[in-house]
Design a protein around this motif. Structure first.
Motif, short mmCIF file in Angstrom:
data_model
loop_
_atom_site.label_atom_id
_atom_site.label_comp_id
_atom_site.label_asym_id
_atom_site.label_seq_id
_atom_site.Cartn_x
_atom_site.Cartn_y
_atom_site.Cartn_z
N THR A 51 0.83 -1.21 0.00
CA THR A 51 0.00 0.00 0.00
C THR A 51 0.86 1.25 0.00
OG1 THR A 51 -1.32 -1.30 1.52
CG2 THR A 51 -2.08 0.94 1.06
N GLY A 111 1.23 3.69 -3.08
CA GLY A 111 0.77 5.04 -2.74
C GLY A 111 1.66 6.12 -3.34
N ASP A 162 0.57 7.57 -6.66
CA ASP A 162 -0.46 8.60 -6.69
C ASP A 162 0.05 9.95 -6.21
OD1 ASP A 162 -2.05 6.41 -7.40
OD2 ASP A 162 -2.45 5.96 -5.27
#
Lengths: 136, 197, 278, 381
Positions: free
Chosen positions: C222, C226, C229
């Motif tokens: 994650t 992440g 983004d």
């Protein structure tokens, strides 16, 4: 050590991948090529081998790849599975990765370069595979 | 006390008067060219800039143990403040040499007052070389250094282009010192050094 | 075409060291190490001529594993040792690998002065926003409000940008990458190592075990995805407003200028003064 | 400043003599940070080093300076730094690194009054025990003290030689008085100077174990970039240089660090005796104070007192044998120091004869004068 690299991954986990490999179709893998090129564009162009691959594809032949896991060093972090654009790297109950459909591999090497533990190698799978000449 | 007598000179003044340079030149001449043992020390730090400044030269025919001055044979004072501060350990028959224009109250009668700064300004044209005028006078009055060697050392140490000015200053000091009659001072030891020069 | 990991493994990892390495599963340090080794391989640098110096911390343990001249120094001081090595033997390629706390807290002074001095050294700074090895205390890059073992009530200090600090301090090449953009990182490292002068590559990495867990940022996957983004390429960021850039950071080459390199200048002085009459 | 011409009498400051000694010993790298009263060493080396193909760099602080000289030494270049108390404090961490990684280097500490900024322009000998025990951990180190300009040259050469031979950092303790005193010295020609270099490995790179024990206890040292790729770490390491936590390996490693120095005691411990043949009272001193002591001894002899001098040049490892011999011979020993008795404590530690050890201390930033020491000698005779 060299022997271990090549020998080990085939041992316990390879059964699943070996069985699934036969089910893949070329249509499926072609569809996923675009999705797989996300971050790797720049480097793909540089390589002469890639030109050969493209030529092969034009002729309708598809380059095959083999993802080799070196399980001794794998820490089951799951990054390879998450990074795979064609989603063929699966994770078993213990967190160990395995390949669902080896023929679907597009050779983007995302799993290889993101593996923190040097536990993945992606190789071309030619019938008469050349020996790696990358060793300096 | 010692088998071989030490000769100790203390240079004092205020920072910027070139006191330390004068002491180094003397030490260099005595040590390198005359071939005596020599130790040169100085005060460092804030007092070297504007405040009281001192430098000492100890010379001896034998190796010197304690490098600092213990009992001074000759004290040069270029300011009143430094004269007052550094006069205390002069020998009873030591000699005080002061800049006549800058030191007015002499703590001893065995003192020679020569207007070094005035000579530098009037004869050489630069007050800056008052230290070299003083060095010439001290070199002569102490009788501890070969004056030719002193000049040679001075010229090797000053910046290029200032050699003549410095040589003249040194010579002016020597000339001025020659006019001094040390014998007229109380308890003179003039005879001892005259034999050496 | 990326060099195969097998080649990297055989050629650059120390065969007499115990593997797998010490880092936690999913730690970005391994990804950065891979990138670094591929970059060195691509550049064809002889192993004997490469010196890798590191400080103290998780990331700094990487020197143990790689088959170069390696130097595991004291906390924050990698650049000072590297400066000595480089000046003493200018033909060596000197690379330092440091963590965020290592390079910019305890070693902050050395970092800005190495940049100002512009010696031919490459600094790779792995920024995981925390002190991982010592147990997750706040570092100079821990974001405002974050939790750490020394800011359990929320961090009241502000973080700074290592890359921008490097630009301001005078580094001639500054780039930022992430462990998600590993292929780009290869290229950035290659550029940095080739650059004449002090080059800096800040790599945004994950510490899901310390920083991630305390701030509910998820697991390694994650956190790493992440970065996809939050990272904005430099060119695109130029067109974005400050509001749009909130919570995001730029990646790519932030600064690439040419300046006289002090180690080369000193070489010239040395050659000239050697010829002077002694 | 002219380059040193051998065979010629030169008027040099202590600090300048350190520079010439370092260059004669083969020092080709200096990193430092300005600090009174050691700055002259930096200034002169910045002029001299490029002329001999060496490197001078002024770092951002003393921590960095110490790091840089270790780096340079690992690259195969003899290196040095110079500082004073506050800077020496900052160097301790990396000094420990040099100890554990066995990197030869020389650290000159020109002592001034402390603690902290203390008395920047005044003399002191307050850093003696810090030089020995400043960095953490139980490590051996060599500490030498200079007392004259001639010493500054010759002992600096010795410092480099010992450092290279035993692969240990050597601390050269100078002090403000010695550093700033100018005296005439004749520098010996280079062929008269014994220069020791570290021993490079003779085995092929694959066989090289960078920290393997040998009969000297000092492993051969390969420099970076010569084909012997190895790992250097401040962690306790095994003979391959990799971190270890095996109690056996840890102990044998740390013991080797001590043993290599112990094996060299006879060479490392340097002392000088003067007028000791018939002495009843001895003065044990080091650094600038030994100059005052010598003067005092001559004065005492003039008073008919049989006084003698034991000058310590090596302070650590503590020259126990020489001190013991002096204590056995004399009825009393005077230990004048510019601190509150740091070496006197060591001397008392080895005093097995019950000889009276009299401390004489000054911590007001001024030199101890010969008169003061004489008074002490008269007091015990």
């Amino acid at each position: 050590m060299e022997k271990e690299d090549k020998g080990k991954p085939v041992a316990p986990k390879s059964r699943k991948s070996a069985s699934s490999r036969s089910h893949s179709t070329s249509a499926e893998s072609e569809k996923t090529i675009d999705a797989g090129q996300v971050d790797q564009k720049q480097e793909l162009a540089e390589d002469a081998a890639q030109l050969v691959d493209q030529a092969d594809e034009k002729k309708g032949k598809k380059t095959l790849y083999r993802v080799v896991f070196f399980y001794e060093w794998c820490k089951s972090c799951g990054i390879c599975s998450a990074m795979c654009p064609v989603k063929i790297i699966m994770v078993d109950e213990l967190g160990h990765p395995y390949i669902e459909d080896m023929d679907a591999c597009i050779g983007c090497r995302n799993c290889e370069i993101h593996c923190p533990d040097f536990a993945i190698t992606v190789k071309k799978r030619y019938p008469e595979r050349r020996k790696t000449n990358g060793v300096a | 006390m010692n088998s071989e007598p030490r000769y100790e000179i203390r240079f004092s003044g205020s920072g910027g008067q070139g006191i330390i340079t004068a002491a180094v030149v003397l030490a260099d001449a005595v040590g390198t060219l005359d071939g005596k043992y020599v130790c040169q020390t100085q005060s460092y730090g804030p007092e070297a800039r504007g405040g009281k400044s001192k430098a000492e030269v100890v010379m001896c025919a034998e190796p010197i143990d304690y490098p600092k001055a213990m009992q001074i044979d000759l004290l040069l004072s270029m300011t009143q403040a430094s004269c007052d501060a550094y006069f205390f350990d002069i020998k009873p028959d030591g000699l005080l040499v002061v800049d006549a224009g800058l030191v007015e109250q002499l703590p001893t009668s065995r003192a020679v007052a020569i207007p070094f700064t005035k000579i530098a300004r009037k004869e050489i044209g630069r007050e800056l070389v008052a230290n070299m005028v003083a060095l010439g006078a001290i070199g002569y009055l102490s009788g501890q250094v070969n004056l030719k060697n002193l000049e040679k050392t001075l010229l090797s140490r000053v910046p290029k282009g200032t050699e003549n000015m410095n040589r003249d200053a040194l010579q002016a000091g020597i000339d001025e010192a020659k006019k001094v009659d040390l014998a007229s001072l109380p308890r003179s030891f003039a005879n001892e050094w005259e034999a050496e020069v | 075409m990326v060099v195969e990991t097998e080649v990297i493994r055989h050629e650059y990892l120390r065969h007499d060291k115990k593997f797998p390495h010490v880092w936690c599963p999913g730690c970005g340090n391994g990804i950065v190490l891979g990138s670094l080794l591929r970059a060195i391989h691509e550049l064809g640098l002889p192993k004997d001529d490469v010196v890798v110096a590191s400080g103290i911390g998780c990331s700094s343990r990487l020197t143990t594993y790689i088959d170069f001249n390696t130097l595991h120094t004291t906390h924050g001081r990698a650049l000072t040792f590297a400066t000595g090595v480089k000046l003493a033997k200018p033909r060596l390629k000197v690379i330092t690998v440091m963590g965020d706390g290592d390079a910019t807290a305890i070693g902050g002074n050395h970092f800005i002065h190495a940049a100002r001095r512009n010696i031919n050294i490459t600094a790779v700074i792995i920024n995981n926003s925390t002190y991982g090895m010592t147990g997750g205390q706040y570092s100079p890059t821990t974001p405002y409000g974050s939790k750490s073992t020394t800011s359990v009530y929320g961090h009241v200090e502000h973080d700074f940008s290592i890359a921008e600090l490097a630009v301001t301090a005078g580094a001639v090449f500054v780039a930022r990458g992430t462990v998600y953009h590993a292929a780009q990182l290869d290229k950035l490292l290659e550029q940095a190592i080739t650059k004449r002068g002090f080059s800096v590559v800040e790599v945004i990495s994950n510490c899901h075990v310390q920083h991630g867990r305390r701030n509910k940022l998820g697991d390694a996957v994650t956190m790493i995805t992440g970065f996809r983004d939050r990272a904005v390429p430099v060119a695109k960021a130029a067109k974005m407003s400050a509001e749009e850039m909130r919570g995001k950071f730029t990646i790519g080459v932030l600064c690439d200028v040419d300046k006289p390199v002090s180690s080369e200048e000193y070489d010239r002085i040395r050659q000239e003064s050697c010829q002077l009459p002694q | 400043m002219a380059s040193p011409e051998t065979g010629q009498r030169l008027l040099l400051q202590g600090n300048e003599a350190v520079v010439h000694g370092a260059l004669a010993a083969g020092c080709r790298f200096f990193a430092g940070y300005p600090i009174t009263p050691a700055s002259e060493i930096s200034e002169l080396l910045s002029v001299m080093l490029p002329k001999v193909g060496g490197t001078f760099i002024q770092m951002e602080d003393e921590i960095a300076s110490m790091g840089a000289i270790i780096g340079a030494s690992l690259a195969g270049v003899k290196s040095m730094t110079a500082t004073s108390g506050p800077g020496f404090s900052l160097m301790q961490e990396n000094l420990g690194y040099a100890c554990i990684t066995e990197v030869p280097c020389v650290v000159v500490n020109v002592m001034r009054g402390g603690p902290s900024t203390g008395l920047p322009t005044n003399v002191s000998q307050g850093d003696v025990l810090m030089a020995r025990w400043g960095t953490h951990g139980d490590h051996p180190i060599i500490v030498l003290a200079v007392s004259s300009v001639a010493d500054c040259f010759s002992i600096t050469v010795r410092a480099f030689n010992l450092s290279e031979k035993y692969r240990v950092p050597v601390i050269l303790l100078s002090d403000e008085v010695v550093a700033h005193t100018r005296e005439c010295v004749v520098l010996p020609s280079q062929d008269k100077i014994r220069v020791v270099d570290r021993i490079a490995p003779s085995v092929p790179p694959e066989w090289y174990k960078p920290y393997a024990d040998n009969n000297r206890g000092v492993p051969d040292m390969a420099s970076f970039g010569e084909g012997y790729r190895h790992h250097v770490t401040g962690l306790v390491h095994d003979e391959r240089g990799y971190p270890t936590q095996q109690p056996k390996e840890i102990e044998s490693f740390l013991m080797r660090l001590h043993d290599k120095i112990t094996k060299g005691f006879s060479e490392i411990m340097i002392t000088k005796t003067q007028m000791m043949e018939d002495a009843d009272v001895c003065v044990i001193a080091y650094g600038c104070v030994s100059r005052a002591a010598m003067q005092a001894i001559k004065m005492a002899r003039a008073h008919g007192i049989k006084a003698g001098m034991l000058q310590l040049i090596t302070l650590f490892p503590f020259p126990r044998k020489a001190v013991d011999a002096a204590l056995r011979q004399c009825s009393a020993a005077i230990v004048p120091e510019l601190n509150l008795g740091q070496m006197a404590r060591e001397i008392n530690r080895v005093n097995q004869t019950g000889t009276r050890v009299v401390k004489y201390n000054r911590i007001d930033g001024q030199m101890i004068t010969p008169d003061e020491i004489l008074k002490q000698i008269l007091g015990v005779s």
